[in-house]
Write an enzyme that holds these catalytic residues in place. Structure first.
Site, PDB file in Angstrom:
ATOM      1  NE  ARG A  37      -7.414   0.917  11.371  1.00  0.00           N
ATOM      2  CZ  ARG A  37      -6.229   1.259  11.560  1.00  0.00           C
ATOM      3  NH1 ARG A  37      -5.364   2.026  11.894  1.00  0.00           N
ATOM      4  NH2 ARG A  37      -5.297   0.043  10.865  1.00  0.00           N
ATOM      5  CG  MET A  69      10.664  23.565  -0.248  1.00  0.00           C
ATOM      6  SD  MET A  69      10.077  24.820  -1.442  1.00  0.00           S
ATOM      7  CE  MET A  69       8.587  25.600  -0.345  1.00  0.00           C
ATOM      8  CE  LYS A 111      -0.312  -0.576   5.154  1.00  0.00           C
ATOM      9  NZ  LYS A 111      -1.045  -0.489   6.160  1.00  0.00           N
ATOM     10  CE1 TYR A 130      14.493  31.852   5.689  1.00  0.00           C
ATOM     11  CE2 TYR A 130      13.960  29.318   4.751  1.00  0.00           C
ATOM     12  CZ  TYR A 130      14.133  30.871   3.808  1.00  0.00           C
ATOM     13  OH  TYR A 130      13.554  30.915   3.141  1.00  0.00           O
TER      14      TYR A 130
HETATM   15  C1  LIG Z   1      -0.685  -1.725   6.779  1.00  0.00           C
HETATM   16  C2  LIG Z   1      -1.045  -2.920   7.146  1.00  0.00           C
HETATM   17  C3  LIG Z   1       0.143  -4.286   7.497  1.00  0.00           C
HETATM   18  C4  LIG Z   1       1.040  -3.970   7.250  1.00  0.00           C
HETATM   19  O1  LIG Z   1       1.404  -3.486   8.718  1.00  0.00           O
HETATM   20  P1  LIG Z   1       3.118  -3.002   9.052  1.00  0.00           P
HETATM   21  O2  LIG Z   1       3.136  -2.668  10.368  1.00  0.00           O
HETATM   22  O3  LIG Z   1       3.915  -2.160   8.291  1.00  0.00           O
HETATM   23  O4  LIG Z   1       3.818  -4.681   8.808  1.00  0.00           O
HETATM   24  C5  LIG Z   1      -1.068  -5.027   7.726  1.00  0.00           C
HETATM   25  N1  LIG Z   1      -2.481  -5.108   7.663  1.00  0.00           N
HETATM   26  C6  LIG Z   1      -3.433  -4.282   7.536  1.00  0.00           C
HETATM   27  C7  LIG Z   1      -4.397  -4.466   7.541  1.00  0.00           C
HETATM   28  C8  LIG Z   1      -2.434  -3.461   7.057  1.00  0.00           C
HETATM   29  O5  LIG Z   1      -3.448  -2.206   6.609  1.00  0.00           O
END
Ligand SMILES: *Cc1c(COP(=O)(O)O)cnc(C)c1O
Length: 375
Positions: free
Chosen positions: A130, A314, A35, A262
């Site tokens: 969640r 930046m 992802k 800065y």
């Molecule tokens: C992002 C995610 C993972 C991987 O998590 P890591 O901490 O990067 O290993 C696994 N399962 C779900 C549902 C996730 O959203």
């Protein structure tokens, strides 16, 4: 000549880290979690190093399309499932497996027209709060899904909130196991932290040994520790999959009392040389990174460890050249990852100096940074 900043993706490190994740449960299959554009590495750049995975897990449908475009014919899992009805058409067309975490997603499936039933992962909310069905609603969701002609095999999944910390996984694991015990199907529980800290092989007590048919490691694949500073990447045997490097584009000689950048955040306490690096927050380097008289952020110049001084701007940061007197215009700077001389600066240490985690730094790599893929 282009601006000297560059990110390098290390294919061999990705391969190594994937193999390391497998060691914790050699008989399990592994979703390589890609992802967020493979945690900032770029799906196309990371693919070669991760192709030994059993499947790719991600969120966006366009990312799924990109993985298929790379020629991947194996499993792909949508970790948040579908967002609207027509997403299911793409799932049918590209043979995407998807998470089902709420009744609305079951409603969409129930009215989806498909000749090929879908493989789904039914998600339980075992305490993270969640996504997922509450434990007491889980079996009803399974019964409903199981009755749909649109659904093929149903697997079970949950996500740990505290696999990286003292609270651990025992309570969520007990909840998940008690509800799914007699339901037929594969299970997917462990993220990176659970994969490393609660391996099936090893000495953990039975109530903390997490058995997954499918592991779901993300961050470990990229060589960052999921539980830093408890364990470093080296402790876990991981290698950095991304190096962010640049060069010095100027130096300055400071007298006592001179300030840097800065807000005049840093004041020279003795005569010193500083280097100006072509890297700033518009490249993804955190502006919150420490750089005052008390705290700096670690950085390598010619493979020698030093620190930032002054605020991140930046397009530039400034670094103390005291430990590297021979450095000058064009000297190599490693923001994180590995220097050309082989010295490693863990991304987790750089992140900690900015009050964040390695995940955020790698995901924040800016589009303007050119990426090269190395062996
Ligand atoms: C992002 C995610 C993972 C991987 O998590 P890591 O901490 O990067 O290993 C696994 N399962 C779900 C549902 C996730 O959203």
């Amino acid at each position: 000549m282009p601006r000297p900043i560059q990110a390098t993706i290390h294919t061999e490190a990705l391969r190594h880290n994937l193999a390391r994740a497998r060691q914790s449960q050699p008989d399990a299959r592994v979703w390589a979690v890609v992802k967020a554009n493979a945690y900032g590495h770029g799906i196309e750049h990371a693919f070669e190093g991760l192709r030994a995975a059993d499947g790719f897990a991600l969120l966006n449908l366009d990312e799924a399309q990109r993985v298929r475009a790379l020629g991947w014919r194996g499993p792909i899992l949508l970790l948040e499932g579908v967002f609207e009805q027509r997403d299911l058409e793409l799932c049918s067309r590209l043979d995407l497996w998807h998470v089902v975490h709420c009744n609305e997603q079951i409603d969409m499936l129930a009215t989806h027209k498909t000749h090929v039933p879908h493989r789904v992962f039914l998600k339980m909310n075992s305490g993270m709060n969640r996504l997922g069905f509450m434990p007491q609603r889980f079996r009803a969701a399974w019964t409903r899904l199981n009755a749909l002609p649109q659904v093929d095999e149903i697997s079970f999944m949950t996500h740990f909130s505290d696999a990286d910390g003292p609270k651990g996984v025992a309570a969520q694991l007990a909840t998940f196991n008690s509800v799914t015990q007699d339901l037929p199907g594969e299970r997917s529980l462990s993220n990176s932290a659970a994969t490393l800290r609660y391996p099936l092989v090893g000495t953990a007590p039975a109530n903390e040994r997490v058995a997954s048919d499918w592991l779901r490691p993300g961050i470990v694949l990229y060589g960052s520790s999921p539980d830093f500073p408890d364990h470093s990447a080296t402790d876990w045997g991981l290698q950095p999959a991304m190096t962010l490097s640049s060069k010095l584009i100027a130096t300055q000689d400071l007298a006592v009392g001179d300030t840097v950048g800065y807000g005049s955040n840093y004041t020279a306490q003795q005569p010193m040389r500083i280097g100006v690096v072509a890297c700033g927050y518009a490249d993804g380097y955190m502006r919150a990174s420490a750089g005052n008289n008390e705290h700096g952020t670690p950085v390598l110049v010619n493979g020698v460890r030093t620190r930032t001084v002054g605020r991140v701007s930046m397009d530039m940061i400034t670094v103390d050249l005291t430990p590297v007197p021979d450095a000058g215009f064009g000297s190599e700077v490693t923001l994180w990852g590995q220097s050309s001389s082989g010295v490693v600066l863990p991304i987790d240490e750089v992140a900690a100096a900015g009050g964040t985690v390695g995940y955020e730094l790698m995901c924040a790599l800016a589009p303007r940074v050119p990426v090269v893929v190395a062996d």
